[in-house]
Design a protein around this motif. Structure first.
Motif, PDB file in Angstrom:
ATOM      1  N   GLY A  87       0.798  -1.219   0.000  1.00  0.00           N
ATOM      2  CA  GLY A  87       0.000   0.000   0.000  1.00  0.00           C
ATOM      3  C   GLY A  87       0.828   1.266   0.000  1.00  0.00           C
ATOM      4  O   GLY A  87       0.314   2.350  -0.283  1.00  0.00           O
ATOM      5  N   GLY A  88       2.123   1.142   0.307  1.00  0.00           N
ATOM      6  CA  GLY A  88       2.989   2.323   0.320  1.00  0.00           C
ATOM      7  C   GLY A  88       4.154   2.212  -0.641  1.00  0.00           C
ATOM      8  O   GLY A  88       4.752   3.214  -1.034  1.00  0.00           O
ATOM      9  N   ILE A 108      -5.531   3.641  -2.075  1.00  0.00           N
ATOM     10  CA  ILE A 108      -5.119   2.387  -1.433  1.00  0.00           C
ATOM     11  C   ILE A 108      -4.182   2.672  -0.260  1.00  0.00           C
ATOM     12  O   ILE A 108      -4.293   2.047   0.805  1.00  0.00           O
ATOM     13  CB  ILE A 108      -4.487   1.435  -2.470  1.00  0.00           C
ATOM     14  CG1 ILE A 108      -5.590   0.739  -3.262  1.00  0.00           C
ATOM     15  CG2 ILE A 108      -3.578   0.407  -1.791  1.00  0.00           C
ATOM     16  CD1 ILE A 108      -5.140  -0.253  -4.292  1.00  0.00           C
ATOM     17  N   THR A 109      -3.266   3.629  -0.429  1.00  0.00           N
ATOM     18  CA  THR A 109      -2.358   3.991   0.665  1.00  0.00           C
ATOM     19  C   THR A 109      -3.151   4.410   1.902  1.00  0.00           C
ATOM     20  O   THR A 109      -2.887   3.939   3.023  1.00  0.00           O
ATOM     21  CB  THR A 109      -1.427   5.140   0.225  1.00  0.00           C
ATOM     22  OG1 THR A 109      -0.657   4.717  -0.903  1.00  0.00           O
ATOM     23  CG2 THR A 109      -0.479   5.535   1.348  1.00  0.00           C
ATOM     24  N   LEU A 111       3.768   2.717   7.889  1.00  0.00           N
ATOM     25  CA  LEU A 111       3.579   2.495   6.453  1.00  0.00           C
ATOM     26  C   LEU A 111       4.639   3.302   5.697  1.00  0.00           C
ATOM     27  O   LEU A 111       4.572   4.530   5.639  1.00  0.00           O
ATOM     28  CB  LEU A 111       2.169   2.924   6.035  1.00  0.00           C
ATOM     29  CG  LEU A 111       1.784   2.671   4.581  1.00  0.00           C
ATOM     30  CD1 LEU A 111       1.798   1.181   4.250  1.00  0.00           C
ATOM     31  CD2 LEU A 111       0.395   3.244   4.286  1.00  0.00           C
ATOM     32  N   ASP A 112       5.636   2.606   5.157  1.00  0.00           N
ATOM     33  CA  ASP A 112       6.702   3.269   4.402  1.00  0.00           C
ATOM     34  C   ASP A 112       6.204   3.615   2.993  1.00  0.00           C
ATOM     35  O   ASP A 112       5.526   2.807   2.356  1.00  0.00           O
ATOM     36  CB  ASP A 112       7.926   2.368   4.268  1.00  0.00           C
ATOM     37  CG  ASP A 112       8.679   2.190   5.583  1.00  0.00           C
ATOM     38  OD1 ASP A 112       8.404   2.956   6.525  1.00  0.00           O
ATOM     39  OD2 ASP A 112       9.545   1.295   5.659  1.00  0.00           O
ATOM     40  N   GLN A 124       1.039  14.140   0.343  1.00  0.00           N
ATOM     41  CA  GLN A 124      -0.116  14.627   1.086  1.00  0.00           C
ATOM     42  C   GLN A 124      -0.788  13.503   1.869  1.00  0.00           C
ATOM     43  O   GLN A 124      -1.363  13.733   2.935  1.00  0.00           O
ATOM     44  CB  GLN A 124      -1.089  15.303   0.116  1.00  0.00           C
ATOM     45  CG  GLN A 124      -0.423  16.482  -0.593  1.00  0.00           C
ATOM     46  CD  GLN A 124      -1.365  17.345  -1.405  1.00  0.00           C
ATOM     47  OE1 GLN A 124      -2.549  17.038  -1.519  1.00  0.00           O
ATOM     48  NE2 GLN A 124      -0.840  18.417  -1.974  1.00  0.00           N
ATOM     49  N   ALA A 125      -0.672  12.283   1.342  1.00  0.00           N
ATOM     50  CA  ALA A 125      -1.212  11.121   2.069  1.00  0.00           C
ATOM     51  C   ALA A 125      -0.458  10.923   3.386  1.00  0.00           C
ATOM     52  O   ALA A 125      -1.052  10.551   4.402  1.00  0.00           O
ATOM     53  CB  ALA A 125      -1.118   9.870   1.203  1.00  0.00           C
ATOM     54  N   ILE A 126       0.861  11.153   3.373  1.00  0.00           N
ATOM     55  CA  ILE A 126       1.659  11.027   4.601  1.00  0.00           C
ATOM     56  C   ILE A 126       1.117  11.972   5.667  1.00  0.00           C
ATOM     57  O   ILE A 126       0.941  11.597   6.832  1.00  0.00           O
ATOM     58  CB  ILE A 126       3.151  11.321   4.322  1.00  0.00           C
ATOM     59  CG1 ILE A 126       3.753  10.260   3.401  1.00  0.00           C
ATOM     60  CG2 ILE A 126       3.942  11.392   5.632  1.00  0.00           C
ATOM     61  CD1 ILE A 126       5.181  10.559   2.946  1.00  0.00           C
TER      62      ILE A 126
END
Length: 861
Positions: A243-244, A256-257, A357-358, A426-428
């Motif tokens: 996922g990452g 998905i991430t 999650l990397d 931006q997900a991070i």
């Protein structure tokens, strides 16, 4: 009563049970399986006899067919091959389950490398204070990846788990039911899993194995070494790539991430809820019961009714639990305090993130994305980038990148890769808001070749309206050249004022990832391992010079060719010149299920990694340092091995051999992982685009295991022929690093079987090439036995070699069928009037036989 030797425990608890339960499997009333069960042992014996006579796989199968199948048609032969494959797949599952069930009996859970061993050594050497300090500063991080080396679909993994438990309890009725279920459960997936499916499969291990084991380990250390004081340090950390990991996987999207991150948070909250529910049954006394009920209710709502909403914060959870703890101690004689503290330990380890999650992407993608970003700014008339940016030198570009700031909108870009790469940053941010900073705070740049690669990523993050990013940027050095230049690249970064400021905000720590898999593919076994060892020394030295604590993250696969094998021994062998405050490793495919798939094996292997750190930093911190002469010898050995491997890799038949004689192209046909088997979409095979897993796996399917030994024999022979054998012999006996290196190579040899492909020596196109492999194998085996003083491979690991030999015997018929199918495909390809449908059937046989062989080896890819 004396404890039996390890090999006798293996024979008693594994081998004997396998023969018993396999005979039960043969008697189960499946369609045609009784006939298959009778014929398969005969075919196995035919294979063993045939290879001793140097017969080809085709001759062996034809002989068996003529003797036992009564003039069978080709269709009938093919049907039997498929039945053999199906049967062997299930035999492997049975053996896996038996071996997993026997793990605590075969392995000494309280012996060398265990927590008890650490405690007793600490007491004996009066190192308690040093050990306590170590535990507050050391970390083990196991990072679960979705690299496709596990061929068992989810339902089969569930059966293995249940079968393991039934075997442990000797429940014959349940074992028969599970074997029957196994016989009727499909082993293949009709469609590739998507990255979210992969994540869900691996989260099962987090919930059912790592959660309990990690908590118990830290709780034990608190009680028995720190006198009940809480360890504030997150001693055990979990990482997560499904996922990452976007490198080469177009199916990893921003949605998905975020979905995977949500699932990780929900999963850990569910674990806490289950524990709170159990505590509620025990903490029934005044002033405590209402607090416990309130926590249980809020956790329940967060897990089952939230739709992403959290009804309790991490701080609130910890505050309430500590309040309960105080009341229990002051008013209720510490009743059930142990159970409450066990939960507090887990919350300290896993927070609301469970595993970090990397995010990972390839530097070549970043180059293209950044070009898009710069062009966007230049076209918009912005002064963020100078108009002559593309004409600047690398140092000038780095200077510009270190100062840029902005607020990019991914929607402004038409290119999907640019848009999704920016969205990942931006997900991070979003994940950190929901799961805490440790939910996602690492960005890995694979194929990192320069300081510019790192600064482009640094700038890209800051251009996403993130001036002080709470993200560690991790360069991954993979090729031999990149490993040798890594320290110079890091010095460029350390001396950059803005990047230095960023590191200061991150605690003056720099994580650096080193890739074994691609290093071996690029430079061969000796050079890859030695280059990584030397890179760690150089990187440690340059990092210490600038007061930066280097943290090494090792990209290790299952087999020795990809950095696997006796991993903990490598870490125990590191000397004082290599920073070792954290052990970070990738774990993937069968290595997850075989090394961390049960509570016992997970505990054993995490304890061994902790023990390796203790050995290196507390008990033997001034040992294991290589002398100048030993370093010179290893340099020479690596150079000799590299030269031999390069000449082999550059042989004109190297790529054609993999394309025509191996199973390489069949990896893309297996629906086991979401990632493509190579990075580019071109039809032709480019070595640089070839992923390490299918590369190493293809050699394993041939039972040649070239990446795990090629060049070792030639390097050792040079010292033998030049009267310097004593030098390498002394090195082997004095250096744990070198000894482990060669012992792991022995494992690669032990899993090889050259008679399987001996027919290739007569092939007009590839005969000479096959002979090169055979000669190097023979020479490596001869000299490894000589240096170890052994008569047989892995003589000092009798249970290990026994396990390998049983597994190899189980899959020998399957390998023979695979080679037979490859030979028939080549025949049909040469026949212009060849039957296309028949060719496709044989291709399916090759693909199906990949599954069983890979699973049987447990660390073959």
């Amino acid at each position: 009563m004396y404890t039996l030797p390890k090999i006798e425990r293996f024979n008693q608890d594994v081998l004997s049970k396998y023969h018993i339960y396999n005979s039960v499997f043969i008697t189960l009333p499946f369609d045609s399986i009784d006939n298959t069960g009778v014929l398969l042992p005969l075919f196995t014996e035919t294979c063993e006899t045939g290879f001793k006579k140097q017969e080809t796989p085709k001759e062996i199968f034809d002989f068996f067919s003529n003797k036992f199948l009564n003039n069978a048609s080709e269709k009938e032969k093919i049907d039997l091959m498929f039945r053999f494959i199906q049967y062997i797949e299930r035999q492997i599952v049975l053996f896996d389950a038996i071996e997993d069930a026997a793990f605590p009996e075969v392995n000494n859970m309280e012996g060398r490398g265990s927590l008890r061993d650490i405690k007793e050594k600490s007491d004996a050497k009066e190192k308690d204070d040093e050990l306590s300090e170590f535990l507050e500063n050391f970390n083990v991080r196991t990072v679960l990846t979705a690299h496709p080396t596990q061929f068992y679909p989810g339902p089969v993994l569930g059966i293995i788990n249940d079968l393991t438990e039934a075997i442990r309890q000797n429940n014959l009725l349940q074992i028969k039911q599970l074997l029957a279920q196994l016989g009727k459960t499909p082993f293949i997936q009709n469609e590739k899993p998507n990255p979210y499916d992969e994540a869900v499969s691996l989260i099962w291990y987090l919930e059912n194995v790592f959660y309990a084991t990690s908590g118990e380990i830290v709780h034990y250390l608190q009680k028995n070494i720190l006198d009940g004081n809480a360890i504030k340090n997150q001693l055990i950390k979990l990482g997560f790539w499904p996922g990452g990991d976007r490198d080469g996987n177009p199916f990893v999207t921003t949605d998905i991430t975020l979905k995977v991150a949500d699932r990780l948070r929900t999963s850990i909250l569910k674990c806490y809820y289950v524990e709170m529910r159990n505590l509620k049954r025990k903490l029934t006394f005044s002033d405590v019961d209402t607090l416990v009920a309130d926590l249980e209710h809020k956790l329940y709502r967060s897990v089952f009714y939230s739709k992403g909403e959290i009804f309790i914060t991490l701080d609130e959870l910890l505050t309430q639990l500590n309040k309960i703890r105080t009341i229990i101690i002051e008013k209720h004689q510490s009743l059930y305090l142990d159970e409450l503290e066990a939960l507090l330990v887990k919350i300290n380890l896993f927070g609301f993130h469970f595993a970090t999650l990397d995010i990972r992407q390839n530097s070549k993608i970043h180059n293209a994305v950044f070009k898009d970003v710069v062009t966007h700014y230049l076209n918009s008339g912005s002064s963020i980038f100078p108009k002559n940016y593309y004409e600047l030198t690398e140092n000038e570009k780095i200077d510009v990148l270190s100062k840029v700031k902005g607020n990019l909108n991914p929607a402004d870009f038409e290119n999907e890769i640019t848009r999704s790469t920016l969205e990942s940053v931006q997900a991070i941010k979003t994940i950190q808001e929901n799961n805490g900073e440790e939910g996602a705070n690492r960005y890995i740049i694979s194929n990192n070749e320069s300081a510019l690669n790192v600064m482009e990523t640094f700038a890209m993050i800051r251009l996403n309206d993130w001036e002080e990013p709470t993200v560690d940027i991790i360069p991954l050095f993979e090729s031999v050249d990149d490993l040798q230049n890594a320290h110079q690249i890091m010095e460029q970064l350390y001396t950059n004022p803005e990047y230095s400021k960023h590191l200061k905000a991150r605690g003056n720590k720099q994580t650096i990832m080193l890739g074994f898999s691609d290093g071996t593919k690029d430079g061969g076994y000796l050079m890859a391992n030695w280059s990584i060892y030397q890179a760690k020394i150089a990187l440690t030295e340059i990092s210490r010079k600038y007061n930066i604590k280097a943290i090494f993250f090792d990209g290790r696969g299952g087999p020795p060719a990809r950095g696997g094998g006796k991993t903990h021994k490598f870490y125990a062998s590191l000397g004082p010149k290599i920073e070792n405050n954290e052990i970070q490793i990738t774990v993937q495919g069968q290595t997850i299920s075989s090394n961390f798939g049960t509570l016992d094996s997970c505990r054993y292997n995490i304890e061994n990694l902790l023990s390796a750190g203790v050995t290196n930093q507390v008990f033997s911190k001034d040992k294991n340092e290589l002398t100048a002469e030993e370093t010179q010898i290893l340099n020479h050995l690596a150079d000799l091995g590299y030269e031999k491997y390069l000449s082999f890799k550059n042989h004109p038949k190297f790529i054609p051999y993999l394309e025509k004689m191996s199973t390489l192209k069949y990896y893309s046909k297996t629906n086991i992982g979401s990632r493509p088997s190579k990075r580019s979409k071109s039809e032709s095979l480019d070595f640089a685009d070839l992923r390490a897993i299918p590369f190493v796996g293809s050699w394993s399917q041939l039972k040649q295991n070239v990446p795990g030994f090629f060049g070792v024999g030639s390097a050792l022979r040079y010292f033998e022929e030049n009267g310097q054998w004593d030098k390498v012999s002394d090195l082997y006996h004095n250096s744990l690093f070198f000894k482990t290196l060669l012992e792991n190579s022995m494992m690669s040899l032990a899993k090889s079987f050259l008679p399987l492909t001996a027919y290739m020596r007569n092939d007009p196109e590839f005969g000479e090439f096959w002979q090169i492999i055979y000669d190097e194998f023979s020479e490596t085996k001869r000299l490894l036995l000589k240096i170890a003083g052994h008569k047989t491979l892995m003589e000092n690991y009798p249970d290990g070699i026994a396990s390998i030999q049983i597994r190899e015997r189980i899959v020998l018929p399957l390998l023979t069928i695979q080679q037979y199918a490859l030979l028939r495909i080549n025949e049909l390809n040469k026949d212009l009037s060849g039957n296309e449908d028949l060719r496709k059937v044989y291709e399916k046989i090759v693909t199906r036989s990949l599954f069983g062989n890979t699973n049987a080896s447990r660390n073959s890819a």
